[in-house]
Design a protein around this motif. Structure first.
Motif, PDB file in Angstrom:
ATOM      1  N   GLU A  68      48.921  33.427  40.902  1.00  0.00           N
ATOM      2  CA  GLU A  68      47.757  34.085  41.669  1.00  0.00           C
ATOM      3  C   GLU A  68      47.778  34.067  43.495  1.00  0.00           C
ATOM      4  O   GLU A  68      47.572  33.183  43.697  1.00  0.00           O
ATOM      5  CB  GLU A  68      46.133  32.980  40.828  1.00  0.00           C
ATOM      6  N   TRP A  93      44.450  39.109  42.431  1.00  0.00           N
ATOM      7  CA  TRP A  93      45.300  39.527  41.290  1.00  0.00           C
ATOM      8  C   TRP A  93      45.805  38.499  40.838  1.00  0.00           C
ATOM      9  O   TRP A  93      45.814  37.274  41.375  1.00  0.00           O
ATOM     10  CB  TRP A  93      46.099  40.708  41.608  1.00  0.00           C
ATOM     11  N   SER A  95      49.514  37.980  38.845  1.00  0.00           N
ATOM     12  CA  SER A  95      50.556  38.246  37.800  1.00  0.00           C
ATOM     13  C   SER A  95      51.823  37.865  37.038  1.00  0.00           C
ATOM     14  O   SER A  95      51.845  36.256  37.556  1.00  0.00           O
ATOM     15  CB  SER A  95      51.094  38.434  39.117  1.00  0.00           C
ATOM     16  N   HIS A 110      51.138  43.010  36.896  1.00  0.00           N
ATOM     17  CA  HIS A 110      49.352  41.702  37.318  1.00  0.00           C
ATOM     18  C   HIS A 110      48.681  41.934  35.571  1.00  0.00           C
ATOM     19  O   HIS A 110      48.571  42.812  34.619  1.00  0.00           O
ATOM     20  CB  HIS A 110      48.772  42.808  37.616  1.00  0.00           C
ATOM     21  N   THR A 115      43.487  45.029  38.992  1.00  0.00           N
ATOM     22  CA  THR A 115      44.724  45.433  39.060  1.00  0.00           C
ATOM     23  C   THR A 115      45.575  45.626  37.407  1.00  0.00           C
ATOM     24  O   THR A 115      46.736  45.813  37.461  1.00  0.00           O
ATOM     25  CB  THR A 115      45.516  45.726  40.194  1.00  0.00           C
ATOM     26  N   THR A 116      44.933  44.947  36.481  1.00  0.00           N
ATOM     27  CA  THR A 116      45.586  44.610  35.875  1.00  0.00           C
ATOM     28  C   THR A 116      46.320  46.173  35.365  1.00  0.00           C
ATOM     29  O   THR A 116      45.545  46.768  35.140  1.00  0.00           O
ATOM     30  CB  THR A 116      44.614  45.007  34.699  1.00  0.00           C
ATOM     31  N   HIS A 137      55.144  49.931  43.886  1.00  0.00           N
ATOM     32  CA  HIS A 137      53.877  49.826  42.519  1.00  0.00           C
ATOM     33  C   HIS A 137      53.287  50.928  41.928  1.00  0.00           C
ATOM     34  O   HIS A 137      52.929  52.331  42.502  1.00  0.00           O
ATOM     35  CB  HIS A 137      52.314  49.902  43.649  1.00  0.00           C
ATOM     36  N   TRP A 139      50.974  52.261  38.208  1.00  0.00           N
ATOM     37  CA  TRP A 139      49.710  51.709  37.404  1.00  0.00           C
ATOM     38  C   TRP A 139      49.317  53.330  37.105  1.00  0.00           C
ATOM     39  O   TRP A 139      49.052  54.324  37.463  1.00  0.00           O
ATOM     40  CB  TRP A 139      49.347  50.876  38.271  1.00  0.00           C
TER      41      TRP A 139
END
Length: 183
Positions: A68, A93, A95, A110, A115-116, A137, A139
């Motif tokens: 976390e 977030w 992860s 995540h 940001t899941t 990153h 997403w």
């Protein structure tokens, strides 16, 4: 390596997602030094003033686990980043984290927060003068009808993800360079 359940197998970073941010730089320290500092995420708040906390909820045998994290995204007031009037926007977030020794990399997926679904990879490549460190990153964006991908590509990625990742990389690079005697 520690005792615990088997590491998460997060696999290669899934490229080709709508949002991709890259933060990278040469760190004037050996790869093993910056890799150890970066993979020791619980110590990040001691090195990085924008990190509020990092806590493991579960540990895995590779040094990863379920982690976390919470960091502030600082904003300078009236366009002046040096202004004493600063706004710190808190982020949070959760992860899955995997630490890979060879080739050196740290992977995150995540699993909680806005940001899941975001995937992250830190890579460490020996280079002349030190180590090339790259944070990527990727997403698909938040699950918000009509605006999710737009928000990821034009706000969350460039403003929040890059804003935090670039500060994190610069701060950890400074620690590694001090430890290596390359201030």
């Amino acid at each position: 390596m520690t005792n615990g359940p088997a590491p998460f197998r997060l696999g290669p970073l899934p490229l080709g997602r709508p949002m991709e941010t890259v933060d990278e730089r040469l760190v004037r320290a050996p790869a093993r030094v910056i890799f150890e500092i970066a993979s020791n995420v619980e110590q990040w708040p001691a090195h990085l003033q924008h990190y509020r906390y990092v806590r493991f909820r579960e540990r895995r045998s590779d040094g990863g686990g379920i982690v976390e994290m919470s960091a502030n995204r600082p904003f300078g007031m009236i366009g002046n980043p040096d202004s004493p009037l600063r706004l710190n926007w808190p982020t949070w977030w959760l992860s899955e984290m995997a630490v890979v020794q060879s080739p050196s990399s740290i992977r995150f997926r995540h699993i909680g927060g806005i940001t899941t679904g975001m995937d992250v990879e830190w890579s460490f490549t020996p280079a002349p003068g030190g180590t090339h460190v790259r944070i990527m990153h990727v997403w698909d964006g938040p699950r918000l009808p009509l605006i999710g991908i737009w928000a990821a590509m034009y706000v969350i990625g460039p403003v929040f993800v890059h804003g935090i990742a670039s500060r994190t990389l610069d701060g950890l690079a400074a620690v590694a360079e001090r430890e290596a005697g390359n201030q």
